[in-house]
Design an enzyme around this catalytic site. Structure first.
Site, PDB file in Angstrom:
ATOM      1  CB  ILE A 146      34.026  34.612  49.085  1.00 44.20           C
ATOM      2  CG1 ILE A 146      34.314  34.294  47.610  1.00 44.20           C
ATOM      3  CG2 ILE A 146      33.423  33.405  49.781  1.00 44.20           C
ATOM      4  CD1 ILE A 146      35.361  33.228  47.409  1.00 44.20           C
ATOM      5  CD  GLU A 187      36.941  43.768  40.204  1.00 38.97           C
ATOM      6  OE1 GLU A 187      38.097  44.148  40.454  1.00 38.97           O
ATOM      7  OE2 GLU A 187      35.971  44.545  40.101  1.00 38.97           O
ATOM      8  CB  THR A 204      37.190  40.812  44.623  1.00 38.88           C
ATOM      9  OG1 THR A 204      38.238  41.602  44.050  1.00 38.88           O
ATOM     10  CG2 THR A 204      36.134  41.717  45.209  1.00 38.88           C
ATOM     11  N   GLY A 213      44.871  40.981  41.047  1.00 41.89           N
ATOM     12  CA  GLY A 213      44.260  42.227  40.642  1.00 41.89           C
ATOM     13  C   GLY A 213      45.084  43.395  41.146  1.00 41.89           C
TER      14      GLY A 213
END
Length: 339
Positions: A263, A260, A212, A201
């Site tokens: 975690i 996106e 993400t 990204g």
């Protein structure tokens, strides 16, 4: 059936051991409660006959073949259909490639060449609304007559529904398109999930303190843009809690939709990996914030809300089995060119 023995094969690669099996036939987009009733009926018959249970399904979805100009929001591409089937203890899944030649196959020829000659099916199970063959001439009643003529049993599973009507993939698509993931779960019987490869990204999330895992989904995905509490399954089978945004990032670039996932309590490299993201709860719709600080403040609130939702929703048994089955289903789907 042990999930580790589940096989995903094209129709042309069918294992000989599956000749004489009970065959559940359908598009199975969604693998929802109605579809699972078909699987349960097939499993019951297979246990009675002491033979394997297999699924026969079609890729691409026939609707995509006949109307390619009309995007179809697929609920369960092959890898997810296989994951749910494996979680139910099905022996395996056969995929018939739905192309021009297949679309022209007459219903009688499908029965003869596929069900009788190739599969030697002992028993066939379908849903009440399943049609097959050229111009959809293969009705449930037709299939029953063919079963008598060709010495295989046929079970047609009746409509499976609730107070709002028949459970259908269309109802689930509508619910997901409005962010009603809890309703979708009630219709599915499992937490709806997406599969994708983690791509590079702009690393903006890392700069904001929320690194993400980014996935570019099928453009036909009509999931509501917004923020979700999610669980993320890696190829090693580990399951992690998190919070995900699906949308165009209006505070920054208002670009193409992207999923996106942040975690929780994780520090590792996911680039290039396939991942399974299961939607557990809806938090809010996508918003444009007046400043980056305002966005970060809200992201912290979203993360806390996601933790609360996830803490109140431990993994259900079927979801645990799907997460455990997914890595091998993904590997086999890639091997078969179906991922």
């Amino acid at each position: 059936m042990d999930q580790s023995t589940f096989l995903l094969k094209s129709l042309e690669e069918m294992p000989q051991a599956w000749r004489g099996a009970v065959v559940a036939i359908g598009n199975f987009d969604g693998m929802h409660e109605g579809h699972q009733a078909v699987l349960a009926a097939a499993e019951a018959e297979a246990q009675h006959l002491s033979v394997p249970t297999i699924i026969l399904t079609f890729e691409p979805h026939p609707r995509s073949f006949f109307a390619p100009q009309t995007p179809l929001f697929r609920l369960t591409p092959a890898v997810l259909k296989a994951s749910v089937a494996a979680a139910h203890g099905i022996s395996g899944m056969l995929v018939a490639r739905f192309d021009a030649a297949f679309a022209e196959t007459e219903a009688e020829d499908f029965v003869r060449s596929v069900l009788v000659e190739r599969l030697a099916a002992r028993h066939v199970v379908t849903g009440y609304d399943f049609h097959f063959g050229h111009r959809r001439k293969g009705t449930p009643e037709f299939l029953k007559r063919q079963g008598v003529l060709n010495s295989f049993g046929v079970t047609v599973v009746e409509k499976h529904g609730d107070e709002a009507g028949a459970i259908s993939s269309s109802r689930i698509r509508e619910a997901l398109g409005e962010g009603r993931v809890e309703e979708a779960r009630e219709l599915l019987g499992w937490d709806w999930s997406l599969v994708g490869r983690v791509v590079e990204g702009d690393r903006r999330g890392r700069d904001l303190g929320f690194p993400t895992a980014n996935m570019v989904l099928d453009p036909a995905c009509a999931l509501a843009h917004g923020i979700y509490a999610v669980r993320y399954t890696r190829p090693d089978g580990s399951v992690h809690d998190g919070v995900a945004s699906f949308g165009r990032r209006p505070t920054f670039d208002d670009g193409a939709p992207r999923l996106e996932t942040f975690i929780f309590d994780f520090d590792g490299d996911l680039y290039g990996e396939m991942g399974l993201v299961s939607l557990i709860g809806w938090i809010r719709g996508e918003e444009k914030f007046g400043s980056v600080d305002a966005l970060v403040e809200r992201m912290n609130v979203d993360a806390e809300e996601a933790r609360k939702i996830l803490a109140a929703r431990p993994l259900h048994d079927l979801d645990r089995k799907i997460a455990a089955a997914w890595p091998e289903a993904e590997r086999q789907a890639e091997e078969a060119g179906l991922a």
